[in-house]
Design an enzyme around this catalytic site. Structure first.
Site, PDB file in Angstrom:
ATOM      1  N   HIS A   1      15.911  51.423  57.225  1.00 42.96           N
ATOM      2  CA  HIS A   1      15.006  52.571  57.074  1.00 42.96           C
ATOM      3  C   HIS A   1      15.744  53.833  56.647  1.00 42.96           C
ATOM      4  O   HIS A   1      15.125  54.800  56.221  1.00 42.96           O
ATOM      5  CB  HIS A   1      14.272  52.821  58.394  1.00 42.96           C
ATOM      6  CG  HIS A   1      13.283  51.744  58.714  1.00 42.96           C
ATOM      7  ND1 HIS A   1      11.940  51.881  58.503  1.00 42.96           N
ATOM      8  CD2 HIS A   1      13.445  50.486  59.191  1.00 42.96           C
ATOM      9  CE1 HIS A   1      11.306  50.763  58.853  1.00 42.96           C
ATOM     10  NE2 HIS A   1      12.214  49.901  59.271  1.00 42.96           N
TER      11      HIS A   1
ATOM     12  N   ASP B   1      17.668  61.528  53.838  1.00 44.71           N
ATOM     13  CA  ASP B   1      16.552  60.888  54.533  1.00 44.71           C
ATOM     14  C   ASP B   1      16.231  59.581  53.819  1.00 44.71           C
ATOM     15  O   ASP B   1      16.164  59.560  52.585  1.00 44.71           O
ATOM     16  CB  ASP B   1      15.312  61.804  54.474  1.00 44.71           C
ATOM     17  CG  ASP B   1      14.485  61.739  55.746  1.00 44.71           C
ATOM     18  OD1 ASP B   1      14.523  60.691  56.413  1.00 44.71           O
ATOM     19  OD2 ASP B   1      13.807  62.739  56.059  1.00 44.71           O
TER      20      ASP B   1
HETATM   21  P1  ADQ Z   1      12.268  59.349  60.972  1.00 39.94           P
HETATM   22  O1  ADQ Z   1      13.631  59.896  60.825  1.00 39.94           O
HETATM   23  O2  ADQ Z   1      11.698  59.412  62.328  1.00 39.94           O
HETATM   24  O3  ADQ Z   1      12.190  57.820  60.467  1.00 39.94           O
HETATM   25  P2  ADQ Z   1       9.988  60.326  59.215  1.00 39.94           P
HETATM   26  O4  ADQ Z   1       9.806  59.258  58.234  1.00 39.94           O
HETATM   27  O5  ADQ Z   1       9.851  61.658  58.607  1.00 39.94           O
HETATM   28  O6  ADQ Z   1      11.405  60.255  59.926  1.00 39.94           O
HETATM   29  O7  ADQ Z   1       8.904  60.391  60.410  1.00 39.94           O
HETATM   30  C1  ADQ Z   1       8.439  59.357  61.120  1.00 39.94           C
HETATM   31  C2  ADQ Z   1       7.078  59.652  61.809  1.00 39.94           C
HETATM   32  O8  ADQ Z   1       7.202  60.555  62.920  1.00 39.94           O
HETATM   33  C3  ADQ Z   1       6.012  60.258  60.903  1.00 39.94           C
HETATM   34  O9  ADQ Z   1       4.861  59.471  61.054  1.00 39.94           O
HETATM   35  C4  ADQ Z   1       5.763  61.673  61.417  1.00 39.94           C
HETATM   36  O10 ADQ Z   1       4.413  62.084  61.351  1.00 39.94           O
HETATM   37  C5  ADQ Z   1       6.174  61.568  62.853  1.00 39.94           C
HETATM   38  N1  ADQ Z   1       6.749  62.838  63.271  1.00 39.94           N
HETATM   39  C6  ADQ Z   1       7.830  63.432  62.759  1.00 39.94           C
HETATM   40  N2  ADQ Z   1       8.043  64.611  63.383  1.00 39.94           N
HETATM   41  C7  ADQ Z   1       7.074  64.733  64.309  1.00 39.94           C
HETATM   42  C8  ADQ Z   1       6.741  65.737  65.250  1.00 39.94           C
HETATM   43  N3  ADQ Z   1       7.468  66.826  65.324  1.00 39.94           N
HETATM   44  N4  ADQ Z   1       5.685  65.546  66.053  1.00 39.94           N
HETATM   45  C9  ADQ Z   1       4.939  64.429  65.951  1.00 39.94           C
HETATM   46  N5  ADQ Z   1       5.183  63.459  65.057  1.00 39.94           N
HETATM   47  C10 ADQ Z   1       6.238  63.608  64.247  1.00 39.94           C
HETATM   48  C11 ADQ Z   1      13.062  56.851  59.835  1.00 39.94           C
HETATM   49  C12 ADQ Z   1      13.858  57.340  58.633  1.00 39.94           C
HETATM   50  C13 ADQ Z   1      12.920  57.887  57.569  1.00 39.94           C
HETATM   51  C14 ADQ Z   1      11.892  56.836  57.185  1.00 39.94           C
HETATM   52  C15 ADQ Z   1      11.222  56.252  58.417  1.00 39.94           C
HETATM   53  C16 ADQ Z   1      10.338  55.070  58.077  1.00 39.94           C
HETATM   54  O11 ADQ Z   1      14.809  58.325  59.032  1.00 39.94           O
HETATM   55  O12 ADQ Z   1      13.650  58.299  56.428  1.00 39.94           O
HETATM   56  O13 ADQ Z   1      10.908  57.416  56.345  1.00 39.94           O
HETATM   57  O14 ADQ Z   1      12.188  55.800  59.355  1.00 39.94           O
HETATM   58  O15 ADQ Z   1      11.035  54.104  57.344  1.00 39.94           O
END
Ligand code: ADQ
Length: 464
Positions: free
Chosen positions: A158, A361
């Site tokens: 991911h 990311d």
């Molecule tokens: P993450 O680093 O967690 O995931 P991201 O893809 O932006 O990053 O977010 C994941 C989920 O968490 C989203 O559904 C978002 O809405 C939710 N989220 C983020 N911040 C939040 C907050 N402050 N409050 C509530 N909900 C929040 C990892 C990788 C990413 C990749 C994903 C999926 O780092 O690059 O996109 O996995 O593969």
């Protein structure tokens, strides 16, 4: 246990597993849906256990089964906080300067990966597909092969894949090619990541690339492909449309800028605050006063680098507000509290622009959720970093920025705030078409189909 379907079950491994109800939306929901369709087993880490025993503990059964593997307090520290989140995470996010190697962390990682492999080897039927998720389990497939398992095994990473220079900082770099080569399909988020994996494999004298782009090593072939992850676009659009309205106590004509992230140094939050500061400083008197809401609840607070980023951010928000705020206006609202998904969906829809500007990311799902949540007749603008995996799919409709270049980033904020309706609509239509076509179902189906179609091959016992 659920019945075994004729064409093989799906066995999913991810560090995090829902212990109760499956939350709607997000990756966890997607894996749940995939398992509901294929039937199978989902394996994840237990909440810290007393002893490190082998085997799986069932935690629920539906159309598929869920089970956890043991994880002691010491392993949680060494495997999860240590090797996974203080070595692999910073390295794979291009921050070798943040690596912290603690004695015993790699041993804990090996112990947990081997335990997971032994558990799978014990229960996997010959036709089952094994789908491993993320950097927590890079060695599981290699261990499975050593145990004689010949099933098709896929890995989806991911997070970004490091460039060949950074990867040299990993003490176990020489083992990485054999870990990767134990899979049939290695999936990454972007074409850029495919190139990085290729570069790492190229340094391995035992690996050879074939004309069709697949690799051969130790007599086994494996493919490295990009599968950009998507979201439940339709579900998000509905959630945004039906979200409760929140009184933000802002002037009606004041632009709302929004950031939603886990608090992590890879998300570029301080750079984002500084660009907003530069934008505020360049504003002409009489122009509307924008509010920037940044939601960033803490994560992994037991890791030192995460404490530092929190302090840096609080300092930056305080100093920017100190410089620009007035009696009736606070330019930055930095929220550390958890905000529910429904409320976030409503905020996306209300926002005039989203600032999705990580320094590194894998994909960034917030960019896609923001697009799905917009009103097509009056959409907000997506400001997106070049360094988010999402930029590969969204460059035509988003305003792409380099988060390190404060002045041009500030100009992009201004462009977003002042963008005419027609341009906003046409950019959004472009983005929306992609987000809805390449959604989470598209991603899961693509990966599983590709894995199922991989040619079967032997276990490659004892490969180094
Ligand atoms: P993450 O680093 O967690 O995931 P991201 O893809 O932006 O990053 O977010 C994941 C989920 O968490 C989203 O559904 C978002 O809405 C939710 N989220 C983020 N911040 C939040 C907050 N402050 N409050 C509530 N909900 C929040 C990892 C990788 C990413 C990749 C994903 C999926 O780092 O690059 O996109 O996995 O593969």
């Amino acid at each position: 246990m659920a019945d075994r379907p004729k064409d093989g079950r799906l066995i999913v491994v991810s560090n995090r597993i829902p212990k109760g109800d499956v939350p709607s939306g997000g990756l966890v929901f997607a894996l749940h849906e995939a398992l509901m369709g294929a039937g199978g087993l989902w394996i994840g880490a237990a909440d810290v256990t007393e002893t490190a025993e082998d085997g799986l503990t069932p935690i629920g059964s539906d159309a598929y089964d869920r089970a956890t593997f043991a994880l002691t307090e010491a392993e949680h520290e060494g495997y999860y906080l240590g090797y996974a989140n203080s070595v692999l995470w910073p390295l794979f996010h291009h921050r070798p300067d943040l690596l912290t190697f603690a004695e015993g962390d790699f041993d804990a990682y090996v112990a947990v990966n081997k335990r997971v492999a032994r558990a799978i080897a014990k229960i996997a039927g010959s036709d089952d597909l094994i789908w491993i998720h993320d950097y927590h389990f890079l060695m599981v497939a290699h261990e499975l092969r050593a145990l004689g398992v010949t099933n098709r095994i896929g890995l989806f990473l991911h997070i970004p894949f490091p460039n060949p220079n950074d990867i040299m900082a990993l003490p176990q770099v020489a083992m990485l090619p054999s870990w990767l080569a134990a899979h049939d399909v290695v999936g990454v988020q972007t074409r850029r990541d495919v190139v990085s994996v290729r570069e790492t494999m190229r340094h391995d004298p035992k690996a050879q690339i074939l004309n069709d782009g697949t690799w051969i090593r130790d007599g086994r072939t494996f493919a490295v492909l990009s599968f950009p992850i998507g979201i439940d676009a339709e579900g998000f659009e509905i959630a945004a449309r039906e979200a409760p309205t929140v009184d933000l106590q802002m002037a009606p004509d004041a632009p709302l800028l929004l950031g939603v992230d886990r608090l992590d140094y890879s998300k570029g939050l301080v750079h984002r605050f500084e660009a907003f500061d530069a934008y505020l400083s360049a504003r002409k008197p009489g122009m509307p006063r924008p509010t920037f809401i940044q939601i960033a609840p803490g994560s992994r607070e037991d890791v030192a680098a995460y404490k530092e980023i929190r302090e840096d951010l609080e300092r930056a928000a305080g100093s920017i507000n100190g410089a620009h705020a007035d009696l009736d206006w606070t330019p930055i609202r930095y929220i550390r509290r958890h905000v529910d998904r429904d409320r976030i969906a409503g905020l996306y829809r209300r926002a005039d622009a989203a600032l999705v500007t990580p320094l590194a990311d894998g994909m960034n799902l917030v960019a896609k959720e923001f697009v799905a949540a917009q009103d097509p007749d009056d959409p907000g603008v997506l400001i997106l970093s070049h360094f988010a995996g999402a930029a590969e799919q969204m460059e035509a409709g988003a305003l792409l920025v380099n988060p390190f270049d404060r002045a041009s980033f500030a100009r992009a904020i201004r462009q977003a705030v002042e963008m005419p309706l027609e341009e906003r609509k046409s950019r959004h239509a472009d983005l929306r078409a992609g987000v809805f076509a390449q959604d989470i179902d598209w991603w899961t189906t693509n990966f599983i189909d590709r894995l199922r179609a991989a040619p079967g091959q032997g276990p490659n016992r004892g490969a180094a």
